[in-house]
Design an enzyme around this catalytic site. Structure first.
Site, PDB file in Angstrom:
ATOM      1  N   HIS A  31      -7.731 -29.638 118.126  1.00 37.64           N
ATOM      2  CA  HIS A  31      -6.922 -29.351 116.940  1.00 37.64           C
ATOM      3  C   HIS A  31      -7.715 -29.507 115.639  1.00 37.64           C
ATOM      4  CE1 HIS A  31      -6.586 -33.712 117.357  1.00 37.64           C
ATOM      5  NE2 HIS A  31      -6.394 -33.743 116.050  1.00 37.64           N
ATOM      6  N   CYS A  91     -14.931 -30.081 116.624  1.00 36.84           N
ATOM      7  CA  CYS A  91     -13.817 -31.016 116.462  1.00 36.84           C
ATOM      8  C   CYS A  91     -13.790 -31.398 114.988  1.00 36.84           C
ATOM      9  CB  CYS A  91     -13.932 -32.222 117.398  1.00 36.84           C
ATOM     10  SG  CYS A  91     -15.306 -33.350 117.097  1.00 36.84           S
ATOM     11  N   GLY A  92     -13.036 -32.396 114.621  1.00 38.26           N
ATOM     12  CA  GLY A  92     -12.930 -32.758 113.217  1.00 38.26           C
ATOM     13  C   GLY A  92     -14.251 -33.167 112.604  1.00 38.26           C
ATOM     14  N   GLY A 116     -17.342 -36.579 118.250  1.00 38.27           N
ATOM     15  CA  GLY A 116     -16.691 -36.724 119.550  1.00 38.27           C
ATOM     16  C   GLY A 116     -17.053 -35.612 120.504  1.00 38.27           C
ATOM     17  N   HIS A 118     -37.444 -26.501 120.024  1.00 37.46           N
ATOM     18  CA  HIS A 118     -38.209 -27.655 120.506  1.00 37.46           C
ATOM     19  C   HIS A 118     -37.512 -28.417 121.617  1.00 37.46           C
ATOM     20  CE1 HIS A 118     -40.729 -28.133 116.570  1.00 37.46           C
ATOM     21  NE2 HIS A 118     -40.652 -26.888 116.973  1.00 37.46           N
TER      22      HIS A 118
END
Length: 151
Positions: A9, A67-68, A72, A100
């Site tokens: 979300h 994600c935000g 995570g 690399h």
């Protein structure tokens, strides 16, 4: 290139905007691993796992996880063997991470970066190729050995 994308979300709206941009790029086939709709109660590990397993299995060549914060998604994706995911903050690292380190999943924080920077980092990631230089192969083999020693 077959590319996968996934977001919880926190990254859902950025993912949808980035998909529009990716569809304008030539030579990219895009697979969306969710979320398919905004759900404020969904969890980033579920989507990071989906994209990571797709990359690790070869279903897609590379992946984008959003994600935000990007933190995570990066942590969760790296739990899957064969994945080299990183939270990226600039175009240099997006390119160098592939050249690399053979990075195969780029992670973004939708609440941290603007839409234009995400597009630029995505282009750098997609246009980069692993160098194959001896020193980079040697280092990558050491990373793979670490992964194998965890079993």
């Amino acid at each position: 290139m077959k590319l996968g994308i996934a977001a919880d979300h926190g990254g859902f709206h950025a993912k949808e905007k980035l998909k529009e941009f990716i569809h304008t790029l030539e030579g990219i086939s895009l697979v969306d691993y969710g979320a398919k709709e905004y759900d404020a109660l969904d969890d980033y590990p579920d989507f990071a796992e989906r994209i990571a397993r797709a990359v690790a299995s070869g279903e897609v060549e590379r992946g984008i996880a959003i994600c935000g914060s990007g933190v995570g998604a990066s942590i969760a994706a790296n739990k899957i063997d064969g994945v080299r995911a990183a939270l990226i903050c600039d175009t240099y690292s997006a390119r160098q991470g592939v050249e690399h380190d053979d990075m195969n999943i780029i992670c973004f924080g939708a609440r941290v970066f603007g839409e234009e920077l995400i597009k630029e980092m995505t282009k750098a990631f997609l246009n980069a190729k692993f160098s194959g230089e001896e020193r980079h192969v040697r280092r990558l083999n050491k990373v793979l050995a670490l992964e194998n020693n965890n079993e």
